[in-house]
Write an enzyme that holds these catalytic residues in place. Sequence first.
Site, PDB file in Angstrom:
ATOM      1  N   GLY A  15     -13.102   4.590  11.928  1.00 40.51           N
ATOM      2  CA  GLY A  15     -11.886   3.923  11.467  1.00 40.51           C
ATOM      3  C   GLY A  15     -11.086   3.286  12.583  1.00 40.51           C
ATOM      4  O   GLY A  15     -10.652   2.126  12.481  1.00 40.51           O
ATOM      5  N   LYS A  55     -15.606  -0.844   4.289  1.00 36.67           N
ATOM      6  CA  LYS A  55     -15.866   0.566   4.572  1.00 36.67           C
ATOM      7  C   LYS A  55     -15.330   1.392   3.411  1.00 36.67           C
ATOM      8  O   LYS A  55     -14.143   1.653   3.299  1.00 36.67           O
ATOM      9  CB  LYS A  55     -15.175   0.975   5.885  1.00 36.67           C
ATOM     10  CG  LYS A  55     -15.904   2.097   6.664  1.00 36.67           C
ATOM     11  CD  LYS A  55     -16.008   3.436   5.923  1.00 36.67           C
ATOM     12  CE  LYS A  55     -14.692   4.185   5.966  1.00 36.67           C
ATOM     13  NZ  LYS A  55     -14.834   5.546   5.319  1.00 36.67           N
ATOM     14  N   GLU A  94       3.353  14.031  -2.121  1.00 36.79           N
ATOM     15  CA  GLU A  94       2.338  13.538  -3.054  1.00 36.79           C
ATOM     16  C   GLU A  94       1.250  14.588  -3.229  1.00 36.79           C
ATOM     17  O   GLU A  94       0.557  14.947  -2.278  1.00 36.79           O
ATOM     18  CB  GLU A  94       1.733  12.241  -2.534  1.00 36.79           C
ATOM     19  CG  GLU A  94       0.759  11.601  -3.508  1.00 36.79           C
ATOM     20  CD  GLU A  94       0.226  10.274  -3.003  1.00 36.79           C
ATOM     21  OE1 GLU A  94       0.140   9.327  -3.805  1.00 36.79           O
ATOM     22  OE2 GLU A  94      -0.098  10.173  -1.809  1.00 36.79           O
ATOM     23  N   GLY A 141     -14.376   7.788   8.056  1.00 33.27           N
ATOM     24  CA  GLY A 141     -13.231   7.108   8.632  1.00 33.27           C
ATOM     25  C   GLY A 141     -12.783   7.721   9.938  1.00 33.27           C
ATOM     26  O   GLY A 141     -12.329   7.012  10.847  1.00 33.27           O
ATOM     27  N   CYS A 200      -2.208   6.748  -7.138  1.00 36.38           N
ATOM     28  CA  CYS A 200      -1.119   6.668  -6.158  1.00 36.38           C
ATOM     29  C   CYS A 200       0.217   6.326  -6.809  1.00 36.38           C
ATOM     30  O   CYS A 200       1.273   6.753  -6.335  1.00 36.38           O
ATOM     31  CB  CYS A 200      -1.458   5.651  -5.076  1.00 36.38           C
ATOM     32  SG  CYS A 200      -1.874   4.022  -5.725  1.00 36.38           S
ATOM     33  N   GLU A 242      -1.543  -0.061   1.249  1.00 34.08           N
ATOM     34  CA  GLU A 242      -1.059   0.537  -0.005  1.00 34.08           C
ATOM     35  C   GLU A 242      -1.232   2.032   0.164  1.00 34.08           C
ATOM     36  O   GLU A 242      -2.361   2.538   0.199  1.00 34.08           O
ATOM     37  CB  GLU A 242      -1.847  -0.019  -1.197  1.00 34.08           C
ATOM     38  CG  GLU A 242      -1.222   0.297  -2.528  1.00 34.08           C
ATOM     39  CD  GLU A 242      -1.748   1.588  -3.102  1.00 34.08           C
ATOM     40  OE1 GLU A 242      -1.012   2.602  -3.047  1.00 34.08           O
ATOM     41  OE2 GLU A 242      -2.885   1.591  -3.573  1.00 34.08           O
TER      42      GLU A 242
END
Length: 482
Positions: free
Chosen positions: A208, A171, A380, A204, A280, A246
């Site tokens: 998801g 996906k 982030e 998603g 990332c 991750e």
Amino acid sequence: MNTYSHFYINGQWQLPVTNGNRIEVTNPANGKCIAITASASADDVDRAVASAKQAFASWSTTSAAQRRHFINAIADEMQQRAAELTAAISDSMGCPYNLTRKMQVQDSIDAFRQFADMTDYVEQTEAFPGGQHHRHAIGVCVLINPWNYPLSQLVGKLGPALATGCTVVVKPSEQTPLQDLIIAEICDKVGLPAGVFNLLTGYGSQIGTHLCSHPDVDMVSFTGSTAAGVSVAQAAAPSVKRVCQELGGKSALIITDDADLEQAVAFGVHDVMTNSGQTCSALTRMLVPISHYQQVLDIARDIANSYTVGDPRSEHTTMGPLSSTQQQQRVIDYIQRGIDEGARLIVGGVELPSELQHGAYVMPTIFADVSNDMTIAQEEIFGPVLCIIGYQSTQQAIEIANDSAYGLASAVYAANTADALNIGKQLRAGQCYLQGHYFNTYGAFGGFKQSGNGREWGVEGLREYIELQAIFCQTSDMDRPS
């Protein structure tokens, strides 16, 4: 503009169960729709998972040589279609062609080939006193990929899955599905057995949870935000399936007072600005000694100002747009938050040149006078934004670097590798880059703390797709002829 109205399920291009919504794929450089894809439903998920489950019994028993053949055949076709893969990625997420060609496509092809050399691993046994360990493919794997390095992230999941004998349901991000559709075409062309590779395009938010909670799925490999990762883990928990994640990062680069400042600062700035900051593991906190603070700021400003921001198709462009206008607004909001919290803007900011205002652009941005408790130092941002933080001692720098909810990456630039290694081993992060070295796909990639669980790439990444079976026996009997 291309329309992709089918999914790839059980070795065939199949229409959705219900003709529902379609998804527009937009070029972030100009806001134009470049493709339309189908949007999967729970019924489509059920079909894809059933296909993968059915195929697993035979695929998992194929020889290492057969799996090696298919991995190399797919890599050969990827090489033949490298220009199409480059266009698919650049046009949908904005990375300049001249960078996408090498960093996002060729490096991914080369990395995929590495897994062809690992197909023997699952067939190896390991003796222990009174028995043996045997390795088995874990089963049906759901691979959920992000938009920032869409082909690389697919390869890092699909490679070990195929090498170990797993079957997959892929996906991709709804923003960047085009390269995955090309991979589906390649799998079909090389004759990969039906059901081994299945592809669904969709949101998603809509499929998801069903993908991650499906009782016939044995593993979920997810790359994305930490918040989304929590939702994936919650959905997978009731069926106790393996989850490899991750997730986010807020990585620090420590530059020591005896380091080569020109090289160290250049390494740090380029690391953050690559892919418009949408990495990332980007080293978005640069920790520098107070004694060299102004010198560092001057070097960093000059490097940031050297970037050419513009059309990804131009060979002169060194930074393209962000992936979407939504991501652009998110980054702009963070920049404004940094200004409001008292950080000093030394380059970039929320303003754009007139020629860039029709795309999802953000200029290379650097903040000085940042304290580690500021929002821009803790959260982030996922854009071309660097925070420069001063420190008084090496021990303080280590404490600042570790003062984060994340632990994905880190870096040290010192006078020599030995000194850098001594500092690097004290950093709570899944990888550490010393003296300007970058990650390569032979090493393990993953994070500490809220940066995720499990590892990708290399042998450690391969092991995520394996179940270990202990067989207790008289091992000398195993060698006797039947």
